[in-house]
Design an enzyme around this catalytic site. Structure first.
Site, PDB file in Angstrom:
ATOM      1  N   TYR A 101       1.507  -0.770   0.173  1.00 33.89           N
ATOM      2  CA  TYR A 101      -0.194  -0.119  -0.141  1.00 33.89           C
ATOM      3  C   TYR A 101       0.875   0.865   0.233  1.00 33.89           C
ATOM      4  CZ  TYR A 101      -3.098   3.744   1.432  1.00 33.89           C
ATOM      5  OH  TYR A 101      -3.698   4.970   1.227  1.00 33.89           O
ATOM      6  N   GLU A 189      -3.251   7.261  -4.342  1.00 32.37           N
ATOM      7  CA  GLU A 189      -2.913   6.255  -3.596  1.00 32.37           C
ATOM      8  C   GLU A 189      -3.101   5.197  -4.679  1.00 32.37           C
ATOM      9  OE1 GLU A 189      -6.325   4.845  -0.242  1.00 32.37           O
ATOM     10  OE2 GLU A 189      -6.554   4.190  -2.022  1.00 32.37           O
TER      11      GLU A 189
END
Ligand code: GDP
Ligand code: MN
Length: 379
Positions: A101, A189
């Site tokens: 992530y 992201e």
């Protein structure tokens, strides 16, 4: 403003962040052809402005062009979290050995951008954040100094990234940071950023949110807007130049000025009730604008009463009063309306509203108390 995954990936490509090969399709036939071009295997990805598509069945691996055709038909018929799927991204299928992530957002509490990273990326990242917060690393970024090399090395170390990928990782993090700053993003992201079976780093998913207030200097990004993901009332508000944000309370608020709107909501909260919206009709609000605002507020079935709080400076209270009268005649509100109008032409406004069903208040506190007691009576 949220961007779709495929739009975000196009931006990634501009910033040299590696993405899978792929194209967008609006029909199953198109998806079949793209899958053929990709060598017969692909991932079909629903393009909707929400997360958790994987869990909702909107991300599907297919092993042949025929299957791509079938699955695309299925996915194009889906609605995910209330949003219809109108397009799919057909990406090359990638063998994953690890999911990372990586995200950058603003942390208002420290007034800085913050980089968040985890070696346990993928669809369970929210769970990881709750159950194993130690697996998530955050790093504050000095907005003037920007992202520093040593910070990137720190992150690579804490997520246990193999050494041979450090250079590629550094380039990706730095590119993401540049994109974040240059595009005026509030979120950039990658989840997951994967290490592939053949040991490359690839951004498998992409999520970018652009600061709406900065869109004027990014006309190319402003063109990417998809109103599917937005509240219809907020879209209607924008059309009339009204700032409107729907909330989940029951007292509708019509106010001029963002600060006064915040104060109005605060007072309602302070007295133990909850606002149904933030609404700023802006300066010099005309009768038409007031009518549009009233219709917006009343389009929310949760609204049980309305508080109008106007401070007339440039805005003339008599104009607002006329707007309220004509709007009420048109939409016939079935909830009580309390109005506090002070400032320019307040006396004229009071005269216009005399005899109307609107209830007058002298102060904000008085208005808030009246509107809350009316809601409690009817509840
Ligand atoms: P989200 O659920 O909306 O966040 O959609 P993602 O694009 O992140 O996809 C969800 C999950 O699907 C990812 O975490 C991966 O595990 C998986 N996935 C997506 N693309 C591929 C792919 O090309 N190959 C494989 N094997 N899995 C994929
Ligand atoms: Mn994802």
């Amino acid at each position: 403003m949220k961007l779709h995954e495929y739009q975000s990936k196009n931006l990634f490509a501009k910033y040299s962040i590696p993405i899978p090969k792929g194209s967008i399709a609006t029909t199953s036939g198109e998806a079949r052809r793209i899958c053929e071009d990709l060598g017969g295997k692909a991932v079909i990805k629903a393009q909707v402005l929400t997360g958790g598509r994987g869990k909702a069945g909107g991300i599907r691996l297919v092993k042949s062009p025929e299957e791509a055709d079938e699955i695309t038909t299925l996915v194009l018929g889906m609605t995910i979290k209330g949003m219809p799927v109108r397009r799919v991204l057909v990406d090359e299928a990638i063998s994953i050995s690890k999911e990372i992530y990586l995200g950058i957002t603003n942390d208002r509490s420290i007034q800085r951008p913050v980089l968040i990273a985890s070696g346990s990326g993928g669809v369970e990242i929210e769970e990881v954040a709750i159950k194993m917060p130690e697996k998530i690393t955050r790093l504050d970024i000095d907005p003037l100094l920007g992202m520093r090399d040593y910070q990137i090395r720190d992150i690579a170390l804490t997520i246990d990234l193999p050494r041979n990928l450090w250079r590629a990782f550094g380039e990706t993090v730095y590119s993401l940071w540049r994109l974040y700053i240059e595009c005026d993003a509030t979120l950039a992201e990658i989840n997951p950023l994967v290490i592939t079976a053949d040991d490359r780093l690839v951004a498998l998913d992409a999520k970018i949110v652009i600061d709406e207030n900065a869109l004027f200097r990014h006309p190319d990004l402003a063109d990417l807007r998809d109103i599917d993901g937005e509240d219809p009332a907020e879209i209607a508000g924008r059309k009339f130049g009204i700032s409107f944000i729907k909330l989940d309370g029951r007292i509708g608020c019509m106010v001029n000025g963002a600060g006064l709107a915040m104060a109005t909501m605060d007072v309602i909260k302070f007295l133990g009730d909850s606002p149904a919206n933030f609404l700023d009709v802006g300066g010099g609000a005309s009768a038409e604008k007031v009518a549009a605002a009233l219709r917006l507020i009343l389009s929310d079935p949760n609204v049980k009463a309305i508080l109008v709080n106007i401070f007339g400076g440039i805005t003339r209270c008599d104009e607002v009063a006329k707007g309220l009268i004509s709007a009420c005649a048109e939409v016939k509100p079935n909830v009580p309306i309390v109005a506090r109008l002070v400032g320019t032409n307040a006396a004229e406004a009071q005269a216009i509203l005399a005899g109307s069903p609107l209830i007058f208040a002298d102060t904000l506190l008085d208005g808030a108390e009246k509107v809350i007691s009316m809601v409690r009576e009817t509840a």
